[in-house]
Scaffold this active site. Structure first.
Site, short mmCIF file in Angstrom:
data_model
loop_
_atom_site.label_atom_id
_atom_site.label_comp_id
_atom_site.label_asym_id
_atom_site.label_seq_id
_atom_site.Cartn_x
_atom_site.Cartn_y
_atom_site.Cartn_z
N SER A 128 -14.09 -20.85 -21.93
CA SER A 128 -13.99 -21.60 -20.67
C SER A 128 -12.57 -22.02 -20.40
O SER A 128 -11.79 -22.24 -21.32
CB SER A 128 -14.87 -22.84 -20.71
N LYS A 182 -22.16 -21.91 -23.66
CA LYS A 182 -21.25 -21.68 -22.54
C LYS A 182 -22.03 -21.73 -21.22
O LYS A 182 -21.56 -22.27 -20.21
CB LYS A 182 -20.53 -20.33 -22.69
N HIS A 185 -22.72 -25.30 -20.48
CA HIS A 185 -21.43 -25.87 -20.06
C HIS A 185 -21.22 -25.61 -18.57
O HIS A 185 -20.87 -26.51 -17.80
CB HIS A 185 -20.29 -25.27 -20.89
N ASN A 186 -21.45 -24.37 -18.15
CA ASN A 186 -21.25 -24.04 -16.73
C ASN A 186 -22.26 -24.77 -15.85
O ASN A 186 -21.93 -25.19 -14.75
CB ASN A 186 -21.37 -22.53 -16.52
N GLU A 189 -21.08 -28.11 -15.42
CA GLU A 189 -19.94 -28.02 -14.48
C GLU A 189 -20.44 -28.02 -13.02
O GLU A 189 -19.89 -28.71 -12.17
CB GLU A 189 -19.15 -26.75 -14.80
P1 NBP Z 1 -13.81 -8.94 -14.31
O1 NBP Z 1 -15.06 -9.63 -14.57
O2 NBP Z 1 -13.35 -8.80 -12.91
O3 NBP Z 1 -13.91 -7.47 -14.96
C1 NBP Z 1 -12.87 -6.53 -14.81
C2 NBP Z 1 -12.65 -5.77 -16.09
O4 NBP Z 1 -13.86 -5.09 -16.49
C3 NBP Z 1 -11.58 -4.70 -15.93
O5 NBP Z 1 -10.83 -4.64 -17.10
C4 NBP Z 1 -12.42 -3.45 -15.73
O6 NBP Z 1 -11.75 -2.27 -16.05
C5 NBP Z 1 -13.52 -3.70 -16.71
N1 NBP Z 1 -14.69 -2.82 -16.56
C6 NBP Z 1 -15.63 -2.77 -15.58
BR1 NBP Z 1 -15.63 -3.80 -14.08
N2 NBP Z 1 -16.56 -1.84 -15.79
C7 NBP Z 1 -16.22 -1.26 -16.95
C8 NBP Z 1 -16.79 -0.21 -17.70
N3 NBP Z 1 -17.93 0.39 -17.32
N4 NBP Z 1 -16.17 0.15 -18.84
C9 NBP Z 1 -15.03 -0.46 -19.24
N5 NBP Z 1 -14.45 -1.45 -18.57
C10 NBP Z 1 -15.03 -1.86 -17.43
O7 NBP Z 1 -12.60 -9.56 -15.17
P2 NBP Z 1 -12.25 -11.09 -15.47
O8 NBP Z 1 -12.33 -11.95 -14.26
O9 NBP Z 1 -10.98 -11.03 -16.24
O10 NBP Z 1 -13.40 -11.58 -16.46
C11 NBP Z 1 -13.67 -10.94 -17.69
C12 NBP Z 1 -14.89 -11.59 -18.31
O11 NBP Z 1 -14.59 -12.97 -18.56
C13 NBP Z 1 -16.12 -11.60 -17.40
O12 NBP Z 1 -17.27 -11.40 -18.17
C14 NBP Z 1 -16.11 -12.98 -16.81
O13 NBP Z 1 -17.42 -13.42 -16.45
C15 NBP Z 1 -15.56 -13.78 -17.97
N6 NBP Z 1 -14.93 -15.04 -17.61
C16 NBP Z 1 -14.15 -15.13 -16.50
C17 NBP Z 1 -13.53 -16.33 -16.17
C18 NBP Z 1 -12.65 -16.42 -14.98
O14 NBP Z 1 -12.19 -17.55 -14.67
N7 NBP Z 1 -12.34 -15.34 -14.28
C19 NBP Z 1 -13.72 -17.45 -16.98
C20 NBP Z 1 -14.50 -17.33 -18.11
C21 NBP Z 1 -15.10 -16.12 -18.41
P3 NBP Z 1 -10.91 -1.47 -14.92
O15 NBP Z 1 -9.60 -2.16 -14.85
O16 NBP Z 1 -10.83 -0.10 -15.46
O17 NBP Z 1 -11.69 -1.56 -13.64
#
Ligand code: NBP
Length: 473
Positions: A128, A182, A185-186, A189
């Protein structure tokens, strides 16, 4: 040179987590399905530490020291399974796959069991704090085996947020425990944000304050017991002026809240576990109501109350009390859900430790969490936070104002579902007798569902359609 840990999935979260690891002196292998992201990371941030970029899964896995620690930061759901299918065949017994995405804990349990059969540790890990947290120190909630935590814990604790020198990272429990916590937690939130939104709405539409004046109120609150990241950013958002129009930013944003699903999961899971989490549920529903544009448009002409705003200088203080009391309820409900999940799945989660690791790094970080930690320290088995000495006293002191605020909201037609449900929960727990007795009577009447009595053991049924004598069921 081999990398101590690797990150695959280099969107905002994965990239920042990899940078955080590198900045702490851990050589980190980096990989992304689309290799442009990997290149961009190394080009832009390569100077921050040791990055070992890999174009293929094979090279990525080869570059990791053993046992391998492979962090997956891809979009939760199908992509996580795709990545596991791709990498698991390349791994050996003892290696670890750390899923840092927002996975559903049921998926994590399934994945953990499947990989355990192959000798691979699957560590579902809640992270988080958004992208800033990932870079500067998130709150980290790892599940999975105790053995995997021995190999991973020091690294994760190193990059986590610290409060009073204590890392905001602890082994939550086996298999899906980390993702479960987690999720809750959300959910908390969501409830916290909803209560803050209702406070704003009441100050605006019941007390007639302007956004910048309300920002001041929140700033003041942030110097007291409500001090928290969410209150702090609320003041920032309310004080912000839209550049294009010169109007308060909050007045030009479309009033339809979106959601990604963890709040909904928290409520769905609570329903399955039979845990009342009204504060979280109302927060999810409030976002849902806001998004029903056509429904709201159709209902806009419905009559409201005839009374106008309150002209009470003490109203803001009353709202502060209502907010604090409702927040205690929302957290009590969330912790009840963790307690119930822990019992259901045999996770043995230390509730005080969860409050401890949420004190920093995450979105709900707050001074308040120290109080929760202390409450569980005083009594690890307390049935509810509400009966902890400190919280009981705080709610007791706040309750008159709380009731007044809920009444004012109702009188003036300002929706306050979070405040109302929290107060109803409090009064339900307090009640000497609940009308559930009548509910049982109705159920027995129409469905012969039987009831228990206050004065005798056993199940009973009244012959409602006959002479109304009572029979033992
Ligand atoms: P995203 O949730 O937007 O995911 C994008 C990533 O997933 C890219 O690296 C993309 O690769 C990859 N991907 C996908 Br889409 N399909 C794929 C596949 N079939 N095989 C391999 N790679 C694949 O990214 P994020 O916002 O950085 O979040 C990452 C994780 O962290 C998520 O599960 C999210 O719920 C969690 N999270 C996010 C936050 C936040 O604040 N954003 C906070 C806490 C947790 P590509 O570049 O090749 O398309």
């Amino acid at each position: 040179q081999k990398a101590r840990i690797g990150v695959t999935g280099l969107a905002v979260m994965g990239r920042n987590l990899a940078r955080n690891l590198a900045r702490h002196g851990h050589p980190v292998a980096v990989h992304n399905r689309t290799s442009a992201r990997t290149k961009a990371l190394v080009e832009k941030f390569g100077g921050e530490g040791t990055f070992l970029p890999a174009e293929t899964p094979e090279r990525f896995v080869e570059s990791l020291e053993r046992p391998r620690r492979l962090v997956v930061m891809v979009k939760a759901g199908g992509p996580t399974d795709a990545v596991i299918d791709e990498f698991a065949p390349l791994l050996e017994p003892g290696d670890m796959i750390v899923d840092g995405g927002n996975a559903n804990f049921a998926d994590t349990r399934r994945r953990e069991a499947a990989l355990r059969d192959r000798g691979i540790h699957f560590v579902g890990t809640g992270i988080s704090g958004g992208e800033e947290g990932a870079l500067h120190g998130p709150s980290i909630m790892p599940g999975g085996s105790a053995e995997s935590y021995e190999a991973l814990g020091p690294l994760l604790e190193d990059i986590s947020a610290k409060v009073d020198g204590t890392p905001c990272c602890v082994h939550v429990g086996p298999d899906g425990a980390g993702h479960f916590v987690k999720m809750v937690h959300n959910g908390i939130e969501y409830a916290d944000m909803q209560l803050i939104a209702e406070s704003y709405d009441l100050l605006r539409h019941a007390a007639g304050l302007a956004p910048d004046e309300i920002a001041e109120v929140f700033r003041t609150w942030n110097t007291g017991r409500l001090e928290s990241y969410l209150i702090e950013i609320t003041a920032e958002v309310l004080a912000h002026t839209d550049v294009a129009t010169g109007r308060p930013f909050v007045d030009v944003v479309l009033d339809q809240a979106e959601q990604k699903g963890t709040g909904r999961w928290t409520v769905q899971t609570a329903l399955d576990l039979g845990v009342p989490v009204g504060g979280i549920a109302e927060a999810v529903f409030a976002r849902s109501v806001s998004g029903h544009a056509a429904l709201r448009e159709a209902a806009r002409s419905l009559p409201g109350p005839s009374r106008g705003a309150v002209a009470d200088s003490g109203f803001a203080d009353a709202v502060e009390k209502a907010l604090y009391a409702s927040k205690i309820v929302a957290y009590a409900q969330g912790f009840h859900e963790i307690q119930a999940g822990s019992a259901e799945y045999g996770w043995n989660i230390d509730l005080g430790a969860m409050a401890t690791i949420w004190r920093g790094g995450c979105i709900i970080r707050a001074r308040f969490l120290d109080r929760i930690r202390a409450a569980y320290e005083a009594d690890p088995h307390t049935p509810t936070l509400l009966t902890d000495d400190h919280f009981a006293e705080a709610v007791g002191d706040a309750q008159d104002a709380w009731r007044e605020v809920v009444a004012t909201a109702a009188r003036l037609g300002v929706p306050a579902p979070g405040f109302s449900t929290a107060l109803a929960y409090y009064d339900s727990l307090r009640a000497d007798r609940l009308p559930a007795a009548l509910t049982q009577g109705q159920r027995d009447f129409f469905g012969a569902h039987t009831y228990r009595r206050t004065d005798r053991d056993g199940a009973f049924h009244t012959l409602w359609g006959g002479d109304r004598t009572e029979v033992s069921a």
